[in-house]
Design an enzyme around this catalytic site. Structure first.
Site, PDB file in Angstrom:
ATOM      1  CD  GLU A 284      90.820 -47.540  78.740  1.00 12.46           C
ATOM      2  OE1 GLU A 284      89.971 -47.934  77.928  1.00 12.46           O
ATOM      3  OE2 GLU A 284      91.292 -46.387  78.724  1.00 12.46           O
TER       4      GLU A 284
ATOM      5  CG  ASP B 108      86.807 -42.331  83.440  1.00  8.75           C
ATOM      6  OD1 ASP B 108      88.020 -42.525  83.285  1.00  8.75           O
ATOM      7  OD2 ASP B 108      85.925 -43.007  82.902  1.00  8.75           O
TER       8      ASP B 108
ATOM      9  CG  ASP C 161      70.458 -34.276  83.738  1.00  9.80           C
ATOM     10  OD1 ASP C 161      70.035 -34.928  84.710  1.00  9.80           O
ATOM     11  OD2 ASP C 161      69.704 -33.702  82.921  1.00  9.80           O
TER      12      ASP C 161
ATOM     13  CG  ASP D 229      90.463 -42.808  79.274  1.00  9.60           C
ATOM     14  OD1 ASP D 229      89.747 -43.783  79.021  1.00  9.60           O
ATOM     15  OD2 ASP D 229      90.940 -42.053  78.399  1.00  9.60           O
TER      16      ASP D 229
ATOM     17  CG  ASP E 271      69.352 -31.788  77.880  1.00  2.45           C
ATOM     18  OD1 ASP E 271      69.114 -32.939  78.307  1.00  2.45           O
ATOM     19  OD2 ASP E 271      70.386 -31.154  78.211  1.00  2.45           O
TER      20      ASP E 271
ATOM     21  CG  HIS F   8      83.055 -46.300  78.605  1.00  2.06           C
ATOM     22  ND1 HIS F   8      83.753 -46.935  79.610  1.00  2.06           N
ATOM     23  CD2 HIS F   8      83.959 -45.522  77.962  1.00  2.06           C
ATOM     24  CE1 HIS F   8      85.012 -46.548  79.571  1.00  2.06           C
ATOM     25  NE2 HIS F   8      85.170 -45.695  78.581  1.00  2.06           N
ATOM     26  CG  ASP F   9      85.893 -47.751  75.629  1.00  5.75           C
ATOM     27  OD1 ASP F   9      85.330 -46.799  75.063  1.00  5.75           O
ATOM     28  OD2 ASP F   9      86.891 -47.624  76.355  1.00  5.75           O
TER      29      ASP F   9
ATOM     30  CG  ASP G 214      67.016 -35.451  79.880  1.00  2.00           C
ATOM     31  OD1 ASP G 214      67.531 -34.522  80.540  1.00  2.00           O
ATOM     32  OD2 ASP G 214      66.264 -35.267  78.909  1.00  2.00           O
TER      33      ASP G 214
END
Length: 577
Positions: free
Chosen positions: A283, A127, A58, A229, A54, A349-350, A50
């Protein structure tokens, strides 16, 4: 004498032909492509760094750490979605495919990021989320406004006067129902994921052209590849016939690879992939090997490589057997030994953290088992995908209540169990092992507040072990997981045998040790991995041909009379004759 000579000549001819055939196979599989040699580092941007306080990672944060990424030695970055999104599913619900989510920055930030990567010799893979869009996308807003709107057929609608459509299962719906009633036009729309992710109608050529134009937009900007995806679900039988009752347990069987999916991919290849030097991967790999080959074999003109789930799905809370693990990865390698190309990965990430699922995240064994798993990924045939933080051996966190989770799959899954009167305790225990949120906790940069991920409150809590597991401390330790990862990356990059070489499994029945050879163009390497928390040994004829130890995550093993003795979670690669 003449008969013997003739037989000998025939035998020699047969051997020669066999050798030529093997060489031809070798050459066919080893046709050099950058995406075969790539070492891909997956970044979940919300959790990487970050830059503005926040609490959300990013693009500027990634830019700040480009030298770190370069120093890893990786050659490509797969970036999870950064497009405009209301964030129902952390960016996998796109509201504008040609814009950047405000949480992540601006298009100027993206251009700087890509330029910085390319200057460092790192390729960028985007992605592409086009099985569905966000319900806040302009296409859907138009589509739901009236039945005769030009965008109506961009999505799957079922008029209510025809009765409720045949049941379809939704992965993220709290009731498991993929049809959502919408009163504006008195109709149901289809969503295989959350209610805010309506499925696009790929049977409509206008939708397909929209997608190809979007991909062309990014290819023209200079991106180097696309990951599609959930794309194996994109094609549907739009008559929506009744399916058998076991939809939830056999989701892939009934939902994947339907209709005209291959025609759409060929069309995508013709309009996008064939015009740019880009990598393509989707995917999932379908229902079986035939599906997988039809997706990725070079003569199909569809995709470059298969990204199969079977290997990563092995890890379960009750544990897995190494013999099953070996059988799965060896079966996939054998199937693609002569044609097609694979992805190799154990986390994304899954998934929850790799070392917590496949290794041992206890203080005693976290380091060696994390190194061992990275050795496996980076020594197999196929393109390796390394998930951010796994180069440090980051572990699962420990959330106690459902309120601590942010993932829609966890939250709505909880509601579904409650609605059905299921076992909440069992559900929560499964979450504690395998929640996607555990793979999304912020990157651990140093031992300062919030692991120096953010000055503000992180969107997900930083794992409490960040004071000992972090980039800064591991950089300084020559025996860290991080430095072993770097050495392993360099070994793969400098030895094409680990990219293109034939894979041969040794002793598939061994309960603790995974051993295999890689061989190519006269070079041969022996990989020996102890997947257990105890000392173990294996006797191999190949051990008598060892020339040198090329990498080791612990001390040099004791080798006597062809028997290699390994410490818990030891990983060694030898060059052999």
């Amino acid at each position: 004498m003449h008969k013997l000579s003739a037989a000998l000549i025939a035998l020699l001819f047969f051997i020669s032909c066999g050798t030529k055939k093997e060489e031809q196979k070798d050459l066919a599989q080893s046709e050099e492509k950058w995406w075969k040699e790539a070492i891909i580092y997956q970044i979940y941007p919300r959790s990487f760094k970050d830059s503005d306080g926040d609490g959300i990672g990013d693009l500027k944060g990634i830019i700040q750490e480009l030298d770190y990424i370069k120093d890893l030695g990786v050659t490509a970055v797969w970036l999870n979605p950064i497009y405009s999104s209301p964030n129902d599913d952390n960016g996998y619900d796109v509201s504008d495919y040609r814009n950047i989510m405000s949480d992540f920055g601006t298009m100027e930030d993206f251009d700087r990021l890509m330029k910085g990567m390319h200057e460092r010799g790192i390729k960028l893979i985007m992605d592409v989320v086009v099985n569905h869009s966000s319900d806040e996308h302009e296409w859907f807003q138009q589509s739901r406004s009236s039945r005769d709107n030009p965008y109506r057929d961009y999505y799957h609608w079922w008029p209510a006067e025809k009765g409720k459509p045949n049941y379809r299962y939704s992965l993220f719906d709290e009731k498991g129902d993929a049809w959502k009633y919408d009163s504006i036009t008195d109709a149901y729309y289809l969503h295989y994921f959350s209610q805010k992710q309506p499925d696009l109608n790929w049977e409509n050529p206008k939708v397909r052209q929209e997608v190809y134009d979007i991909m062309t937009f990014w290819a023209e900007k200079g991106v180097d590849g696309f990951r599609l995806d959930a794309f194996q679900f994109a094609a549907k039988d739009t008559t929506f016939p009744a399916f058998p009752d076991d939809l939830q347990t056999n989701f892939i069987q009934y939902y994947a690879m339907q209709g005209n999916l291959h025609e759409y991919l060929k069309e995508m290849h013709e309009q996008v992939f064939s015009k740019y030097d880009v990598m393509s991967v989707a995917e999932g790999a379908g229902r079986n090997f035939e599906d997988a080959h039809n997706l990725v074999d070079a003569d199909r003109n569809e995709l470059n490589m298969a990204y199969a789930f079977e290997g990563v799905d092995i890890a379960k809370r009750e544990g897995y057997s190494l013999t099953h693990f070996k059988e799965v990865f060896s079966r996939w390698d054998k199937e693609f030994a002569e044609k097609g190309w694979l992805s190799i990965y154990l986390a994304n990430h899954d998934q929850a953290r790799m070392v917590s699922r496949f290794g041992n995240d206890s203080p005693a064994f976290r380091r060696p088992s994390a190194k061992m798993l990275n050795t496996f990924i980076l020594s197999m045939r196929g393109t390796p995908y390394c998930y951010f933080g796994d180069e440090l051996g980051m572990t699962n966190s420990n959330f106690e209540t459902i309120e601590e989770y942010q993932d829609i799959a966890a939250i709505n899954g909880y509601k579904k169990v409650v609605n059905e009167g299921g076992d909440i305790m069992e559900y929560m225990q499964n979450l504690k092992f395998g929640s996607r949120d555990y793979g999304r906790t912020p990157m651990q940069w140093d031992n300062s507040t919030n692991a120096n991920f953010a000055t503000g409150t992180p969107w997900l809590p930083v794992n409490e072990n960040y004071k000992t597991i972090n980039v800064e401390s591991e950089k300084k330790d020559p025996n860290s997981v991080l430095n072993h990862f770097r050495r392993m990356v360099e070994l793969r990059k400098n030895n094409p045998v680990l990219v293109y070489g034939a894979y041969t499994l040794l002793q598939p029945e061994h309960q603790e040790i995974y051993a295999y050879t890689r061989s190519w163009k006269g070079e041969k390497m022996l990989v020996v991995l102890n997947f257990s928390e105890k000392n173990s040994s294996i006797t191999l004829k190949e051990a008598k041909s060892i020339k040198e130890e090329v990498i080791n995550n612990l001390q040099s093993p004791d080798i006597k009379n062809g028997t290699i003795h390994l410490l818990p979670y030891q990983a060694v690669i030898f060059s052999i004759q």
